[in-house]
Structure formats: C-alpha cells, structure tokens
Design a protein around this motif. Structure first.
Motif, PDB file in Angstrom:
ATOM      1  N   TYR A   1      15.203   6.560  -7.901  1.00  0.00           N
ATOM      2  CA  TYR A   1      13.882   6.027  -7.596  1.00  0.00           C
ATOM      3  C   TYR A   1      13.091   5.756  -8.868  1.00  0.00           C
ATOM      4  O   TYR A   1      12.425   4.727  -8.990  1.00  0.00           O
ATOM      5  N   THR A   2      13.190   6.668  -9.819  1.00  0.00           N
ATOM      6  CA  THR A   2      12.517   6.482 -11.107  1.00  0.00           C
ATOM      7  C   THR A   2      13.130   5.320 -11.862  1.00  0.00           C
ATOM      8  O   THR A   2      12.415   4.513 -12.460  1.00  0.00           O
ATOM      9  N   ARG A   3      14.434   5.220 -11.809  1.00  0.00           N
ATOM     10  CA  ARG A   3      15.108   4.150 -12.565  1.00  0.00           C
ATOM     11  C   ARG A   3      14.756   2.765 -12.030  1.00  0.00           C
ATOM     12  O   ARG A   3      14.514   1.855 -12.809  1.00  0.00           O
ATOM     13  N   ILE A   4      14.731   2.604 -10.706  1.00  0.00           N
ATOM     14  CA  ILE A   4      14.429   1.260 -10.192  1.00  0.00           C
ATOM     15  C   ILE A   4      12.969   0.900 -10.468  1.00  0.00           C
ATOM     16  O   ILE A   4      12.652  -0.256 -10.729  1.00  0.00           O
ATOM     17  N   ARG A   5      12.070   1.888 -10.433  1.00  0.00           N
ATOM     18  CA  ARG A   5      10.671   1.619 -10.756  1.00  0.00           C
ATOM     19  C   ARG A   5      10.536   1.247 -12.233  1.00  0.00           C
ATOM     20  O   ARG A   5       9.874   0.262 -12.583  1.00  0.00           O
ATOM     21  N   ASN A   6      11.178   2.014 -13.113  1.00  0.00           N
ATOM     22  CA  ASN A   6      11.091   1.731 -14.544  1.00  0.00           C
ATOM     23  C   ASN A   6      11.677   0.363 -14.894  1.00  0.00           C
ATOM     24  O   ASN A   6      11.101  -0.367 -15.710  1.00  0.00           O
TER      25      ASN A   6
ATOM     26  N   TYR B   1       8.923   1.788  -0.338  1.00  0.00           N
ATOM     27  CA  TYR B   1       9.520   3.012   0.208  1.00  0.00           C
ATOM     28  C   TYR B   1      10.736   3.440  -0.600  1.00  0.00           C
ATOM     29  O   TYR B   1      10.961   4.628  -0.818  1.00  0.00           O
ATOM     30  N   TYR B   2      11.539   2.474  -1.040  1.00  0.00           N
ATOM     31  CA  TYR B   2      12.692   2.807  -1.878  1.00  0.00           C
ATOM     32  C   TYR B   2      12.237   3.463  -3.182  1.00  0.00           C
ATOM     33  O   TYR B   2      12.784   4.482  -3.596  1.00  0.00           O
ATOM     34  N   GLU B   3      11.243   2.861  -3.842  1.00  0.00           N
ATOM     35  CA  GLU B   3      10.774   3.390  -5.121  1.00  0.00           C
ATOM     36  C   GLU B   3      10.158   4.779  -4.980  1.00  0.00           C
ATOM     37  O   GLU B   3      10.251   5.584  -5.890  1.00  0.00           O
ATOM     38  N   SER B   4       9.514   5.029  -3.867  1.00  0.00           N
ATOM     39  CA  SER B   4       8.843   6.320  -3.679  1.00  0.00           C
ATOM     40  C   SER B   4       9.786   7.390  -3.131  1.00  0.00           C
ATOM     41  O   SER B   4       9.409   8.561  -3.039  1.00  0.00           O
ATOM     42  N   GLY B   5      10.991   6.995  -2.755  1.00  0.00           N
ATOM     43  CA  GLY B   5      11.952   7.947  -2.216  1.00  0.00           C
ATOM     44  C   GLY B   5      11.742   8.246  -0.744  1.00  0.00           C
ATOM     45  O   GLY B   5      12.353   9.157  -0.202  1.00  0.00           O
TER      46      GLY B   5
END
Length: 72
Positions: A4-9, A34-38
């Motif tokens: 989740y952190t990687r796709i946001r970054n 929702y994906y980014e926040s888990g």
C-alpha cells in the motif's frame, strides 16, 4: 503491508492522481483509494497492471525485494 505504501509512493513520485492511476488499471478513484489505504486487497491483475505501468516488478510492489527493475 508494504504494498500500500509502495503504490502510493510510486503514484506521488510520478505526480499522478488516484483518478488517473485508477483509470490506467480500470477501477474508480474510490476503489483505487481503498487499495492505497489497505481497505481492500489488490487483485492480482491490478498488481500486474500497476507493475507494468510503473515498470517495476510485482515483487517490488509486494515488498519482496528493494530492486525496482523488472527482469525483462
């Protein structure tokens, strides 16, 4: 989970909105958020699409390696 952190970054590093990345992987902005926040698990086909889009490996997205490059 690191994915989740990687796709946001990656999205932020490329100066993209959630709506833009959602369109690339064929989901709504809300679903992508929702994906980014888990709050939702990322389906395998979306992980593959994100890896292709950012030109990184799925293993990198999943946190199994620090190496971004794919083996192509």
């Amino acid at each position: 989970m690191q994915v989740y952190t990687r796709i946001r970054n990656l999205r932020e590093d490329h100066d993209l909105t959630q709506a833009k990345v959602g369109a690339v992987v064929n989901v709504s902005q809300r679903t992508y958020a929702y994906y980014e926040s888990g709050q939702r698990m990322i389906p395998p086909h979306v992980l593959c699409a994100l890896a292709d889009f950012y030109q990184v490996s799925v293993d990198y997205l999943l946190g199994r390696t620090e190496k971004k490059e794919t083996n192509r």
